[in-house]
Design a protein around this motif. Sequence first.
Motif, short mmCIF file in Angstrom:
data_model
loop_
_atom_site.label_atom_id
_atom_site.label_comp_id
_atom_site.label_asym_id
_atom_site.label_seq_id
_atom_site.Cartn_x
_atom_site.Cartn_y
_atom_site.Cartn_z
N UNK A 198 0.83 -1.20 0.00
CA UNK A 198 0.00 0.00 0.00
C UNK A 198 0.87 1.26 0.00
N UNK A 199 0.32 2.38 -0.44
CA UNK A 199 1.04 3.64 -0.30
C UNK A 199 1.36 3.91 1.17
N UNK A 200 2.46 4.60 1.41
CA UNK A 200 2.86 4.89 2.78
C UNK A 200 1.93 5.94 3.39
N UNK A 201 1.65 5.78 4.67
CA UNK A 201 0.91 6.79 5.40
C UNK A 201 1.77 8.01 5.63
N UNK A 202 1.16 9.10 6.05
CA UNK A 202 1.89 10.37 6.22
C UNK A 202 3.09 10.21 7.15
N UNK A 203 2.91 9.53 8.28
CA UNK A 203 4.00 9.40 9.25
C UNK A 203 5.16 8.62 8.67
N UNK A 204 4.87 7.50 8.01
CA UNK A 204 5.94 6.71 7.41
C UNK A 204 6.61 7.45 6.26
N UNK A 205 5.82 8.21 5.50
CA UNK A 205 6.38 8.96 4.39
C UNK A 205 7.43 9.95 4.87
N UNK A 206 7.10 10.72 5.90
CA UNK A 206 8.05 11.73 6.36
C UNK A 206 9.19 11.11 7.17
N UNK A 207 8.94 9.97 7.79
CA UNK A 207 10.03 9.25 8.46
C UNK A 207 11.05 8.79 7.43
#
Length: 350
Positions: A198-207
Motif C-alpha cells: 500500500x502507499x505509505x501513510x503520512x507518518x511513514x512517508x516523512x520518516x
Amino acid sequence: MFERMAPEQHDTLDGIPEPAENPHLFGHGGVATMLASAHRGGKLPHALLLAGQTGVGKATLAFHLAYHLLKYPEPGRAPDTLSTPDVESALFRQIAIGAHPSVLHLTRPLNEKTKGFKTVVTVDEIRRVNRFLSMTSHDGGYRVVIVDPADDMNTNAANALLKNLEEPPSRTVFILIAHSPGGLLPTIRSRCQTVRLAPLGRQDLFAALSQFDLAQPADDASQDALAERAGGSVRMAILLTQYGGLEIAEATDRIVQAPSLDVAGAHRVAEAVGGRDAAIQFDIFNRHALDLFANAASAAALRGDARLADRLSQGWEDSRVAIAETETYNLDRKQHALNMIVRLQDTFRM
C-alpha cells in the motif's frame, strides 16, 4: 555523508540510496512479517510479485528479503520477523554493490551506444538467469533473482522469464517488482504469489524522507500538500520537492483546467521539461499527465459514466504509447510535451 555503493540505474537520484543499499524499510511491517513467517515455516513461494505504486519500498523490501534468506538459509532457524540489514556486514555490502554470487538483479541495462539506459528490460538481461541458475550455489543456500521492474520487460523478455518460472530450481526465489502488474503476461502473474504494498501513510512517508539530507516543507499545511501530491510515494515526494515537481504539476493543472489553451504557458512547461538536462523533469511531467487521465477515468467509472471513463482510458493509453515512442526513438521532448498538454486540454474540455 552518503556514499553510493550500488551501481547507477535508470532511475537513480542524486544523494538517494538505491534499494540494494538502503537498510531502512518504512511501512509494510505486516507484509515483511508475513514473508519472514512463510520462510520460517518452509512455505515461501518460489515466485513473488511485489505490486504497488512507484516509490513505496517494493525494491527495498525485495533486497531485505534477499538478505534475510541468505543470512538464514535454514527455515527452521530463521526468526519470525524480517532481519534489518547490518550495514557493516560483508553480506550487506556484497548485495549492495551487486557482487553477491547468490543474488541476481535484473533491470534496464545500459545502452553502450548512447551511454544512457534502455527503455525496457531486454531479453538479453533475462537470459542471464539461465547462466546464474546453472552455477551451483556457493554455499548450498538460496539464490534470489530480482526483476525490477518486471513491467518494463518487453515481450521477448517476458516469454524468456516465463520459462524459468515454469520449472524453478529448488531453493531459488524469484521476486518480481511491478508498478502496474496488469501489464504483465497473465501466465507470469499466475505463477507468482502477488503481494500488494500500500502507499505509505503520512507518518511513514516523512520518516522515510528524514533519512535523506533533503530540505522538507516546515509547516503543517505544506507537509499536508506534499503528502497529498506524493500519494504515499517516497520517490514522488523527492521528485516534487527537489526537482521542481510541484511547480510542474501545478502549472500543468492550471493549463489543463483553463477554458481555453494557454499557449504561452504550455510552451513554458514544455521548455522546462523538454531540455537536454531535464530528464527527471520530463519523467515527472509524463507521470503526472498519466495520473491525470487515470484519476479522472477512475472517478468517471465510479460515477457510472462509462463513456467518459472509456475516453479518458483511451487518452491514458495514447499518452503511454506517445511517451514510449518518444523515449525509444529519441523524439523531440519539447514537442512531445506540447502535444501531451494539447491532448490533456482537449480531453478534459470535452
